[in-house]
Structures are given as C-alpha cells and as structure tokens.
Write a protein that holds these residues in place. Structure first.
Motif: not given
Lengths: 343, 343, 343
Positions: C31, C45-46, C51, C59, C62-63, C96, C265
């Motif tokens: 990450r 995502y951060s 999240a 979180a 990232d996708d 996720p 997302m």
C-alpha cells in the motif's frame, strides 16, 4: 469546474478553520520507505526493541514523516497557488505516531496581510495533525505568499500573528513514559550525550547524498503532496522539477545522524527557511550548530536546540549568509529545532 | 570530533567483539520494497500460505534482505575505511527472519594481517546477526582490506583464520519444521526438482535488468549501509557512484529464479567475490552452475550448492575468468552458496 | 532447458485452465509503495477510518494494485511471447483485497484465432485472481497476440468469445456492507457527488507527472511482472525500456483524483487500449469523460461509467483519435470502467 483550482489570497478568512482532505493510515510500509529514501538511522525509530527500552510502546514513524504527511494534506488548500513558502514557527510534536495510526489535518487562518503590490498576500495558518482518536499529534504555524485571483478584491485588515521566536524549553512536549536512564549508547551508534555538546558547537556531518528525480518524486507522492512543480517537467520554463523542501529537511536530518545520533526525537520546530531551490543531481550535505540546551522533566532526557543547515556541492564549511544577510547560493535549508537527547 | 571517522587497521584487536549500532525491526514494508527493488519471485518468500504449506509460520523476509540488514550495520565499524571487500566464508542462515523481528549485529575480529607495504592490512571478522530473543539468525566471515590511520603503528602478530572452503552439507542449518513433501511446483513456478539438476550443469538465466541510480541508493539506504561511495557523486574523481555489491548479489539471485525457481532458501554462503564494480546504466544478467548436491534430514528437502555469476552487457555465455585466473571485466559477482530445494 | 521460454500460440488449448505461479501476500508495504509510485489519494484506500465509515473493515489495497498483482502472475504463461496486448473486457472486482490477503491467479483459454499470416494468433483468456480462501477477488478477459513457435503447427479451430461491450450495471459487484450515506465529502477531497456528473461531461485532470526509469521498474517488479522489455535496455534495438501499460493505468487513475475524487472504487473494467507506448521522460496527463450512470442497491452508492484517457506532452485537450479512427500519437491509454460514487 470539477478540479481544484486552489485558493487565492482573497478567499482566506481570518479565524476560519480548513479541514484538509485524505486521511492516511500509516504502517510499516511508510517506515520502510522512509528508511529507503533517507539515510535515517535513529535507533529509536528503527527498532521496536530500542523504543521499548526508552519507555515507548514501539518505534514511532519518524517525526519528519509525520510532519510531511500532515504538511502534504495542507497543500491543496494552502499552497497550490503559493508563490513562496515563507516560514515555520511554533511547531510541536505532541504525540508520537505509530504504525496503525490514521492522520488527518486541519488549519486555522491566524493572519492575513496583502502585499503592497496588490497582487498577492501572506497567509498565516496554524496547522494541526490529528490521529484517529482526535488527539493533536503535531501543530505548527506556516506562512506562505499566495497569489490573488481577483486583483480587484479588497485587501483584508492586516493581521500578523505574534509568534514566538523559539519554543520555550518549558513548552516542549515530552512523550509520556520517555525514559533515557537505560539508554544504550552502543546500539544508538554514538557515545556523545547531552552533556558532551556545548552551545555554539558546530558539527560537519561529513556525508553527502546526490539526489535523483525518482527519489524526490517517490517521497513527495508518499506524503500525498500535490504541488505540480515537483512532478511535471513541463511546468517550469527551464524544464526542471523543483524538489519538495521537505525532502531536503529529511535528508539533512538523516545526514545529521553522523555527529548527532543521540538527538533522537524532534519535539519542536522553531523556524525553517528553504534558502535556495534544490534540483536532481545536486549533492546534499549538512552541518549543525548547537543553539541552546535545557533540562526536561523526563528521566535521563535533555533537550538540545539545533540549527541544521543543508548545503549543496561547492559550499564552504559552516558558511551560511552573505555579508548582506542573504543566504549563500549553496545553502538549501536553515532549520531551527529542539530534539531530545540522553543526559 | 563528533562524527565517526571509522576504524583504521591498527585499531582492531584480535578477539575483540564489536557491537554494531542501530537495530532494525522489519515489517511487510521491507518485504514489499525488496520485491520492488529486485525481480524476486521465490514463492516461499512471497506468500504466507505457500510458506505455511512448507512448514514455516509465515513467509520470511528474503534471506539476502536479512544478510544486507546485518551487513549494513557492520559498515560503520568495519568497512568505512576499507580499500576492498575481499571475501566471504562460512556464511550460515541459522533462522528465518519474519516481519516483526528486530535484528542487531556484532562482529568478532578473528584475524589480522598487515600488508607488506605497511599502509593497510586485512581484517577478518565473524559477524553475527541476532534477533530480539538473542538468537543468532545469520553468521558469516568477511575479510576486508583496511587503511592504516597511523603508518607508524606497529604491525600486529599476523593471524589468518583457518576457514572452510565450503560449508559441509552436514553443517547446513535447516529451518525447524521445513517440509517439502507437499511442495506445490505449479505455484512455485517451475517443475524442476532437486533430482533434475546435475552437478556441473550450467543455466543461463536469460533475463536482464538495467540498473538506475535511484534504485541502488534506495536499496543501500534501506539496509542502512552508510558507505559514502554509493551515494555521493562528488566522492570519486570520475563522479560515478559505485553500486553496493549486495545490490548485485540480490539482483543475480532474483534473476536466477528463471531456471532455479525451486532453489528456495539460501542456507549457507561458501564464498563470494565482487569481481568488478557496477555502475548505473549497466545491464545485469546472471548464470549459475551446479557445484554439488546433498540430501538433508528434512522431509522432501535436498541441498544444492550453486555458483551464481552476475555479468554485465557484453559478457560471453558462461565465461568467468581470463587464462591468467583473473575475472573477465564483464563479470560483476561470483557467488558460491547452498540452497534448499524440493526433492 | 530449465528456463521458461514462455508459451507459443500453438501451445494453448481451448478450455484449458493455467494455474499461474508465485502467490503473493500483501501488506501495508504494498500500500505504501503504491502511494509512493502514484499520486493516489482516494480516501477509502488511504485511511482505515474512512473505509470503516463506509462500511468496510479497513482500507483495501488499491483496486488497480490488485489488478497488477493478478496480471503480473499471468505474464510468464500468457504474454512472454506476446506481440501485443490487444484488449480487456468483462473485468470485475468481486471483493476488496486487504493487507494480509494472499493472491494467486489462474486463466482459462476461452478463444483462439490464428492470424492469416500464419505467424501468430490471438489468445483470449479469462483470468481470475483468488485470495487465500479461494474466493475470486477479480476476474477479467484479456486477449493478446502471441507468436507461433512452430510455424508448421496447424491452426486451431477459430473461436472468438462473445464478450459484452460493457459490464451491465446490474452485474457490478458491490462490496458487502458498502454504505455511502455517511460519506464525508470534506475528508474525501471534493464536494461533487454522483448527481453532479452528467453523461457526456468531460474533465481535464490538469496535473502531470514526468516518468523516470526507476519508478516504472520498481512498480513493474512489485507486481512480479517479468516481461523483459520493461527492464532490459539492451533488449530493444533503440535501447529504450517500454513502460508497463499498467503503470500508465495507475498513473492516469491517480491523476483523475483531481475532478473525480469521489469515484472511489473501481468495480468493473469494460475495455482498455494501450494506444501508444510510453517511455521514461514522458509527462503523463489525463482526462475523463462520463459515459454512463446507474443506481446501485447499496445505500448512498451510485455507479458511474468513465472513460479515462492518459496522454503525454503535446496532446490537445480531449483529443482521442484521428479522422481515420486511429489513436492520436499522444494518446497512451483509453480505459473504460465503472466506479462507485456517493449519491
């Protein structure tokens, strides 16, 4: 328009608090990257065991990493239209930041002063970094020169905050539980303790690091700093990418290990000037001067006030300013801060 | 003087043990960075699940990352004034290193021999890496040529340690619980098992990586290696930064995946020579030769002794030395080690 | 031969499933590196806290990091002998991916069609990324042109799969528990919600990033992508290293934060074309167009279909193709995907 144009001088209001976006959870990943980006060797930040032996629960994220993370969040709101980052004051690291913590940031406008040319003005903000419990982990004042968007906007009533020149020793935040009475100087890397440093003493940190584009961009992105000038080679007329000033702060601090290995924790930032720009290919070196010393209430812990100066290739030893008071062209950074050191 | 001048030859005493500074706690961050810096694909080091299926508690940090971390700690005490890194022997990885472990290092001086020119001497040290429980995770002998600081210092009684040429198969440390009987060759990436390799067999690993300045500096800093010559472009007269030899070790090892995907764990280092310097812009390739094979007591686990050679652009296939015994100029590294492989 | 020659066109069989090697456990390290490599600022995502406020447990990675990890595993089996990566379709992010998850990948051959020149053919695969529980976290179709190894091998019965042009809104995977009713637009960084975007609207994301060799190699290695052309400057006749197309995907997506901060997302990939190669020194910018919008069953969550286009220096605003339908030379990427956005 959906994109962020940044704020112009006339859009700031005295007393308003701006909540900055994009909170960030830190992990061992940020710690490892910090150690890859800078020659950081502070034992308290490198080893959970060493940190525990000093009374902390684990090794914190480097103080300056916390600073950059908080600073980065402020950029889209404070300095996207900035002409210059003018200064820092009253910085204090209230709490260590640990892996798992989530940082967010907010800034209060504490001063506004339009320039006499009517095209820009100085914005003073007090920024706070907060963790997931809402505790302030870091606070500092920064002032920047910001362009006006509408040159016809009326000038605000000028307010310049009354800032202390130096954070008083009594106001230094000492992490709860910190105890240097069992400090292991061998594992820390140097034998010099608080009593071995004299006010006025100067230390040449000897080592140098030549900076590459990829490195400063990785670092600046890691802190989610969005200033275009650091990333886009087509942005400036000369095609050069300006290195984020915080990259130089961290580089200088890491280089200062050699001679100041036991100046473990930064707890206050008194002042800072990005004296000249730095570009890829420059070789950064550093020297420090002891500005002051003070005892603290924590067992075995002394405070030391340091000036650390980053310079580039060609700098003369310990040279800082021209006769007229201007920084010499080889000087990149002049940083004034308090650190904690074992007695 | 507050900065570390490094030790000179006459300052080492036979039998003394030097405790190295700056312990380091590793996390998933170091693992991720290792995988970003090198094309490492060993399944046992990439996947906790794969490692558990092999009897370990989780995927360890790459063996060579553990080596670099320990090696890096020794630099300020052993090789800051080194003229050359002459050799390695008797390296053994006693225990895997996992995220959360804290590594520290110490070295015992086991040999000293002044050179006939009176200006330098060879220092032999046995270095141990220890975890937070005080367990030795790694040990190896290294010898370096170190400058004298005082040319008038008397030469010590010459002592050259008696080192084994090759770690005996019976002395290979096998991680507790390691079991390759259920090894998944598909997930590991290649079908070749221990029985498929013949002593004398040579493998061209095919792939190449061109190295950039930023990469080797990120790596070398990550291991907290402080040797100036890797970072400061103003240090050498030719303005080039010498790439840390360990960067080449890791690059060669990672490239060797293609043909040696199942040589999973390095457990012993028999010898290693940094044959020629490597600089940014060089393209590194690798080839290996099977030097020996041996069974082990662990279920499904064989040992394979490998020579892995790193070369740069222009190298002829499997060419190593000139007629006179000198390494060819395109050869960067000659590494002799034992790895564990499924039967 | 012990090394992997890659598969040639005639070696693929319709209906076969290829299990890809080297599973990977992700951590906070991946990450952090993602955030250092790309100017990614998506709050979900951060920040673990953000999240959680959106109904997730933490979180996710990232996708696109999940995409690259899965994609990277397929390279040795699918595209080592590829002439070109022709397209993507039917991509869906089913679950996720969180720190601690271990990803592996497998691909089923769903189409084969030899080219009329008899020298190559198109291979269509449906790739699935799976976690340690065997759950599919990601699936997508990719087709590549692959060289024949044996030009005399007979052409297979041509089968071209019937692929949907666009993933239907009803087929979008929505993460369990996702709830944007309490979405914090201030912390997310922009006020624009789903209702503020109009189909046909175009957004210039303004920011640019100049790419360095070290960065794209770090990224591509992190995903364990082994394609030689990204790493070896001696591989192409012009001595240039081709930047992995996924690096441009992530760069464009990260740049799109400025104007699409709430397109949190990515849940589906409809199509993607790597229109032109990208090399170190290029400055990447991005623009997007809203292609469609749809409601979802999740509270407060809308779906938005976006085209995000990456361009390099010299590109005209929103210019995509020449009159003849060919991509303009400044266009690097044309990506068509669905994202989730607060209503």
């Amino acid at each position: 328009m959906k994109t962020n144009p940044g704020r112009f001088f006339e859009e700031y209001r005295l007393g308003e608090t701006i909540v900055h976006a994009v909170p960030r959870t830190v992990s061992g990943g940020e710690r490892a990257l910090y150690h890859a980006l800078y020659p950081a060797r502070g034992a308290l930040y490198s080893s959970d065991e060493f940190a525990r032996d000093c009374g902390l629960s684990a090794a914190p994220i480097d103080d300056l990493a916390a600073f950059h993370l908080v600073f980065g969040k402020t950029v889209p709101d404070i300095s996207l239209n900035a002409v210059a980052n003018l200064g820092y004051a009253e910085g204090r690291w209230h709490l260590p930041v640990f892996a798992g913590d989530t940082l967010r940031a907010e800034s209060t406008v504490i001063g506004l002063k339009e320039n006499s040319n009517g095209k820009s003005g100085v914005v003073y903000v007090r920024t706070r970094g907060l963790n997931q419990r809402g505790e302030v982990v870091l606070s500092y004042v920064r002032w920047v020169m910001v362009r006006k968007g509408d040159l016809n906007a009326p000038a605000p009533e000028p307010v310049v905050p009354d800032l202390v020149q130096v954070v008083a020793a009594a106001d230094l935040p000492i992490p709860a539980g910190l105890d240097f009475t069992g400090y292991d100087f061998t594992l820390a890397g140097e034998a010099h303790r608080w009593g071995d440093y004299a006010v006025g003493e100067q230390i040449d940190h000897v080592d140098g690091v030549t900076i590459e584009e990829a490195e400063h961009m990785l670092a600046t992105r890691l802190w989610q700093n969005t200033a275009k000038v650091h990333f886009d080679a087509t942005f400036r007329e000369d095609g050069r990418r300006l290195i984020y000033g915080g990259h130089i702060i961290s580089m200088a601090r890491a280089l200062s290990f050699n001679g100041l290995a036991n100046a473990q924790m930064i707890v206050a930032l008194n002042a800072g000037a990005h004296a000249n720009p730095c570009f890829s290919g420059d070789t950064v070196k550093a020297w420090s001067e002891v500005l002051d010393k003070a005892p603290t209430a924590a067992p075995g812990v002394g405070a030391i006030r340091l000036r650390t100066v980053a310079v580039k290739q060609g700098a003369a030893p310990f040279a800082l300013k021209e006769a007229g008071g201007k920084y010499l062209p080889e000087v990149l950074l002049d940083l004034d801060y308090w650190a904690l050191m074992p007695l």
